[in-house]
Write an enzyme that holds these catalytic residues in place. Structure first.
Site, mmCIF file in Angstrom:
data_model
loop_
_atom_site.group_PDB
_atom_site.id
_atom_site.type_symbol
_atom_site.label_atom_id
_atom_site.label_comp_id
_atom_site.label_asym_id
_atom_site.label_seq_id
_atom_site.Cartn_x
_atom_site.Cartn_y
_atom_site.Cartn_z
ATOM 1 N N HIS A 112 -1.629 4.430 3.343
ATOM 2 C CA HIS A 112 -0.583 3.451 3.595
ATOM 3 C C HIS A 112 0.802 4.067 3.502
ATOM 4 O O HIS A 112 0.999 5.128 2.911
ATOM 5 C CB HIS A 112 -0.687 2.276 2.609
ATOM 6 C CG HIS A 112 -0.458 2.661 1.177
ATOM 7 N ND1 HIS A 112 -1.395 3.333 0.426
ATOM 8 C CD2 HIS A 112 0.600 2.452 0.349
ATOM 9 C CE1 HIS A 112 -0.937 3.527 -0.794
ATOM 10 N NE2 HIS A 112 0.292 3.008 -0.876
ATOM 11 N N ASP A 114 4.443 2.826 2.001
ATOM 12 C CA ASP A 114 4.828 1.833 1.006
ATOM 13 C C ASP A 114 5.597 0.653 1.604
ATOM 14 O O ASP A 114 6.583 0.841 2.330
ATOM 15 C CB ASP A 114 5.690 2.470 -0.087
ATOM 16 C CG ASP A 114 4.863 3.255 -1.093
ATOM 17 O OD1 ASP A 114 3.688 2.905 -1.283
ATOM 18 O OD2 ASP A 114 5.400 4.208 -1.679
ATOM 19 N N HIS A 266 0.296 7.953 2.175
ATOM 20 C CA HIS A 266 -0.380 8.530 1.016
ATOM 21 C C HIS A 266 -1.545 7.655 0.593
ATOM 22 O O HIS A 266 -1.653 6.491 0.981
ATOM 23 C CB HIS A 266 0.595 8.715 -0.158
ATOM 24 C CG HIS A 266 1.140 7.437 -0.715
ATOM 25 N ND1 HIS A 266 2.130 6.708 -0.093
ATOM 26 C CD2 HIS A 266 0.834 6.745 -1.847
ATOM 27 C CE1 HIS A 266 2.411 5.638 -0.802
ATOM 28 N NE2 HIS A 266 1.637 5.630 -1.870
ATOM 29 N N ARG A 281 7.118 5.152 -11.785
ATOM 30 C CA ARG A 281 7.487 5.212 -10.371
ATOM 31 C C ARG A 281 8.755 4.419 -10.108
ATOM 32 O O ARG A 281 8.998 3.368 -10.704
ATOM 33 C CB ARG A 281 6.337 4.655 -9.523
ATOM 34 C CG ARG A 281 6.703 4.403 -8.071
ATOM 35 C CD ARG A 281 5.550 3.817 -7.300
ATOM 36 N NE ARG A 281 6.011 2.873 -6.304
ATOM 37 C CZ ARG A 281 5.302 2.438 -5.275
ATOM 38 N NH1 ARG A 281 4.073 2.858 -5.121
ATOM 39 N NH2 ARG A 281 5.787 1.567 -4.421
#
Length: 323
Positions: A112, A114, A266, A281
């Site tokens: 995908h 993000d 990723h 993150r």
């Protein structure tokens, strides 16, 4: 592996860093930068160029705090808040993934880009490793620039101008099927309605063309018959699985990985569960993807043996729910 020494051009600069490629189409390791300290403007500009060129930047040996990670992200733009993730209470821009026995990872093992359910998806994401499993827990990346370049000329021409509809579909399962859950999901549908992005976008820095569809958030090709859309998207999704387009990152403690969401997909592997994996993150806000070609007239994408009833709303028979 080739190395490139970045020396910021201004005499007032106090930093020099080295970039070493780690993959053929994407991935590079950056040394000579201390993310616990402020970065000067020439260094930030050089990092922006390296980020766009390599797609994935790896900063090893960065024993940084959450505040350091937040500060690092802000050099590249305003930070965004993920509406469906495990944000921290005091800093909603900071996401903490503390996956271990009893708290399995979310379904991020699907290729995908993000948050493409946003009108302006994030430009980049930075992930910092705090505790890593002894075995497993890699993150795989794929260059969607290389995927596009690997398509035939005929396919590239066909895709140019097509648009795809994106939605927060993987997060819909977070809402229970109760009345309250349905009403709450509808509120998020108002906040994040389905959006349209070009199938082929242009990177705003490199100017290179990028295949911009992904199996996690893309629903269908706008205006195309359902079966044609499904088969075309399945074909494009499978291109990401070609090993040559990938870079597989093996984590070490105190590593920061910063990837370019505008040209990289990723997939986070879940093979480490129930070992513990603690990561922090942040996500940097972005702009609306640039289309590589003028949008096609959707009337050219479908051929009907009989006109659809929706084309005759003034003269067709009304149904019971419309009365």
């Amino acid at each position: 592996m080739s190395e490139m020494l970045f020396s910021p051009p201004l005499a007032s600069s106090t930093s020099t860093f080295t970039v070493k490629r780690t993959g053929v189409f994407l991935g590079a390791q950056v040394t000579g930068v201390d993310l616990t300290k402020p970065l000067d403007e020439p260094t930030v500009q050089a990092l922006k160029l390296a980020h766009a060129e390599h797609g994935v930047l790896v900063f090893p040996g960065q024993k940084i705090s959450s505040e350091n990670l937040l500060s690092f992200g802000r050099y590249f733009g305003p930070l965004s808040v993920h509406p469906f993730s495990t944000n921290t209470e005091n800093s909603p821009e900071l996401i903490v993934y503390d996956n271990k026995e009893g708290n399995p990872p979310a379904p991020t093992d699907i290729w995908h880009t993000d948050e493409t359910f946003r009108e302006c998806p994030p430009m980049g994401t930075a992930l910092c490793s705090k505790i890593i499993p002894e075995i497993g827990g890699d993150t795989a990346f794929a260059s969607m620039t290389a995927v596009y370049d690997g398509l035939s000329d005929r396919m590239q021409q066909f895709l140019s101008g097509l648009e795809a509809v994106h939605d927060f579909k993987p997060f819909r399962s977070l809402f229970p099927t109760t009345r309250e859950g349905v009403e709450r999901m509808r509120r998020f549908e108002d906040i994040y309605p389905a959006v349209t992005h070009p199938v082929v976008s242009v990177h705003p820095i490199t100017g290179r063309k990028v295949l911009f569809v992904n199996p996690q958030f893309t629903l269908y090709i706008k205006g195309m018959a359902e079966d044609e859309s499904r088969h075309l998207l399945d074909l494009l999704y499978k291109k990401t699985l070609i090993h040559e387009y990938q870079y597989r990152h093996r984590w070490e403690p105190d590593m920061v990985v910063f990837w370019d969401n505008r040209c990289v997909q990723h997939s986070a592997l879940h093979d480490y569960y129930p070992q513990r994996r603690l990561m922090e993150r942040i996500t940097v806000g972005g702009t609306k993807p640039l289309a590589a070609g003028q949008a096609v007239d959707v009337a050219q994408l479908r051929r009907y043996l009989m006109p659809p009833t929706s084309a005759f709303n003034q003269t067709r028979q009304k149904r019971q729910h419309e009365l």
